[in-house]
Motif scaffolding. Structure first.
Motif, short mmCIF file in Angstrom:
data_model
loop_
_atom_site.label_atom_id
_atom_site.label_comp_id
_atom_site.label_asym_id
_atom_site.label_seq_id
_atom_site.Cartn_x
_atom_site.Cartn_y
_atom_site.Cartn_z
N ASP A 1 36.95 54.67 52.89
CA ASP A 1 37.17 55.87 53.53
C ASP A 1 36.40 56.12 54.83
O ASP A 1 35.11 56.47 55.01
CB ASP A 1 36.80 57.38 52.71
N GLN B 1 36.67 57.74 57.49
CA GLN B 1 36.08 59.39 57.80
C GLN B 1 34.78 59.67 57.19
O GLN B 1 33.66 60.20 57.82
CB GLN B 1 37.05 60.40 57.57
N ARG C 1 32.07 67.03 59.17
CA ARG C 1 32.93 65.86 59.89
C ARG C 1 33.78 65.22 58.49
O ARG C 1 35.00 64.90 58.77
CB ARG C 1 31.87 64.70 60.29
N ARG C 2 33.14 65.15 57.66
CA ARG C 2 33.90 64.59 56.22
C ARG C 2 34.99 65.43 55.69
O ARG C 2 36.19 64.72 55.40
CB ARG C 2 33.02 64.48 55.28
N HIS D 1 43.00 67.04 59.61
CA HIS D 1 43.68 66.34 60.78
C HIS D 1 44.35 67.51 61.44
O HIS D 1 44.83 68.30 61.05
CB HIS D 1 44.77 65.53 60.28
N THR E 1 39.54 66.53 65.19
CA THR E 1 39.54 65.50 64.23
C THR E 1 41.07 65.12 64.09
O THR E 1 41.85 65.86 64.01
CB THR E 1 39.08 65.88 62.78
N ILE F 1 43.24 61.88 62.16
CA ILE F 1 43.36 60.73 61.20
C ILE F 1 44.59 59.82 61.67
O ILE F 1 45.46 60.34 61.70
CB ILE F 1 43.35 61.39 59.64
#
Length: 481
Positions: free
Chosen positions: A103, A105, A255-256, A260, A273, A275
């Motif tokens: 992951d 992200q 952040r995690r 999107h 953000t 993805i």
């Protein structure tokens, strides 16, 4: 021409102590790569063995640094030990990538801090390990201890618990304080440790007393603290430190968990953000091909998408400087068209190496331990028998992006030009025109280089960034009308 240093570690010249450490790293890496662990117990044992090894290497590095200062000279032994230490940290990063399900992200979110040195055995570190083990047994999930990694720099432990086909992650900072010990049952010591939890979640502070048993020789006997823990944690200085740590974890959590296309304020800045789901296939086959050829001929190279040239060098007794000065490399570059982009003024050759050197900034790309190459090649890299040198021409990257409609500016910089690129494009939506701009390509260029993703991946990243940014602006403007 911009260049990075290329580290060459010859297995023939590696000191005996560093070589022993590398052999132990190899055994641990073999266990991790093969994946023949049946339960969390095997992973926990791997983690503890790696933590112990890193501490032993760090102790040897500290001793050798002291000797080098006394002798006032360069120490090849110190360089070898530092290489072993960095290799063990990158193995820890590989472990983190696997535990977090690759992951990207989550890795990025937990890396936004200064580097953290290897912790040494103490009451605090022993308490952290035992509390992690205990909470895992209480259903918190598998505890990934950040100390074994370089890339996880926020918090001390991330607990991972499967929830369907997803992972539930919980990152905490642990503040341990030695309260005292008894030795009623020699040779065992009974330690009492106060543990305070810091988290960005609800009910962030939890405090309780934990009993930690250990052999007397394992931990130095320390006197009780001169002031009670509540006085320490209640001080203004400690409060500020705790506030900063909690804020960092809150930013990491934001952040995690950012969705999107969402815009969120993180650390006082509006952050968008995105993805990226790229359909481009990594060029592992090309990497395997040049490694195979290099093993038989000492050298092989391939150019991928004109922007990147990968050159593999192999020597059974260890790579030396002369090994990477093969004249065939220049001829291959010239024949492939790598050296000349559409605008000659933008040509700039940047050099990187696999394995990487240690840097202050976190490395957000896949560690070479997880590459899709034969295990033998991974260990040749570890022991310095194999090195892959990657050449990047920023001019070709700029050409490819301009062909997709972006305007590209490469400002004067001492760093790699491909990392410093500034992109912009004009986007029309109805009667309104928007100007999309970004200068945040460095992380994605690094992924292209170190994960064999090629120029197609970078183009896809930029296109998704543009589309997501425009959509976010349209939604904002629509809400304001």
């Amino acid at each position: 021409m911009a260049t990075d240093s290329v580290s060459l570690t010859s297995s023939a010249a590696t000191g005996a102590e560093a070589h022993k450490f590398l052999r132990r790293i190899e055994r641990l890496a073999r266990f991790l790569i093969r994946g023949k662990y049946e339960d969390h117990g095997g992973l926990w044992g791997f983690q503890m063995d790696l933590l112990k090894l890193q501490r032993e290497i760090q102790a040897s590095v500290t001793t050798e640094k002291r000797e080098a200062r006394i002798n006032k000279g360069q120490s090849d032994k110190l360089k070898d030990l530092q290489h072993a230490r960095w290799s063990s940290r990158r193995l820890g990063d590989a472990f983190a990538w696997l535990c977090l399900g690759l992951d990207e992200q989550s890795i990025f979110a937990l890396s936004q801090n200064a580097p953290v040195p290897i912790s040494q055995e103490s009451h605090g570190s022993r308490g952290m390990v035992e509390i992690s083990r205990y909470l895992s047994s209480q259903g918190w999930g598998f505890p990934l201890i950040h100390d074994v990694t370089d890339c996880l720099r926020i918090g001390d432990v991330t607990f991972m618990r499967p929830e369907g086909d997803q992972r539930s992650l919980r990152t905490v900072e642990l503040k341990t304080r030695h309260m005292g010990e008894t030795d009623d049952e020699q040779p065992l010591m009974h330690y009492e440790v106060s543990v305070t939890f810091l988290s960005s979640e609800e009910n962030p502070k939890m405090e309780f007393i934990a009993d930690v048993d250990g052999r007397e020789e394992d931990l130095p006997v320390m006197p009780p603290p001169p002031t009670p823990p509540e006085a320490i944690f209640g001080s203004t200085r400690a409060d500020r430190r705790i506030d900063r740590q909690t804020q960092r974890m809150a930013a990491a959590l934001a952040r995690r968990e950012a969705k999107h296309g969402s815009v969120a304020e993180i650390d006082g800045r509006k952050t968008l953000t995105t993805i990226i789901e790229s359909s481009s296939v990594p060029h592992w086959r090309a990497l395997r091909r040049i490694i195979r050829k290099a093993r038989s001929d000492g050298y092989a190279s391939e150019c991928i998408g004109k922007a990147f040239t990968y050159a593999a060098f192999y020597a059974p007794d260890g790579i030396e400087v002369e090994s990477v000065q093969d004249p065939r490399l220049f001829e291959d570059m010239k024949a492939s068209g790598f050296l000349n982009s559409g605008k000659p003024a933008r040509n700039s050759i940047e050099i990187a190496s696999i394995p990487t050197d240690e840097q202050r900034a976190p490395q957000h790309f896949l560690p070479y331990f997880l590459y899709s190459i034969p295990m033998r090649a991974v260990f040749d890299m570890l022991h310095g028998r194999l090195v892959v040198v990657v050449f990047t021409n920023a001019g070709h990257i700029a050409d490819a992006l301009e062909e997709c409609g972006f305007e590209v500016n490469i400002p004067p910089t001492k760093s790699a030009p491909s990392y410093a690129m500034e992109l912009s494009s004009l986007v029309t939506h109805g009667d309104v025109k928007y100007r999309f701009k970004t200068n945040s390509l460095g992380r994605h260029v690094a992924q292209c280089i170190y994960e064999m993703k090629g120029i197609d991946h970078l183009i896809r990243v930029v296109e998704v960034m543009q589309k997501t940014a425009v959509q976010a602006v349209l939604e904002r403007d629509g809400d304001q009308q």
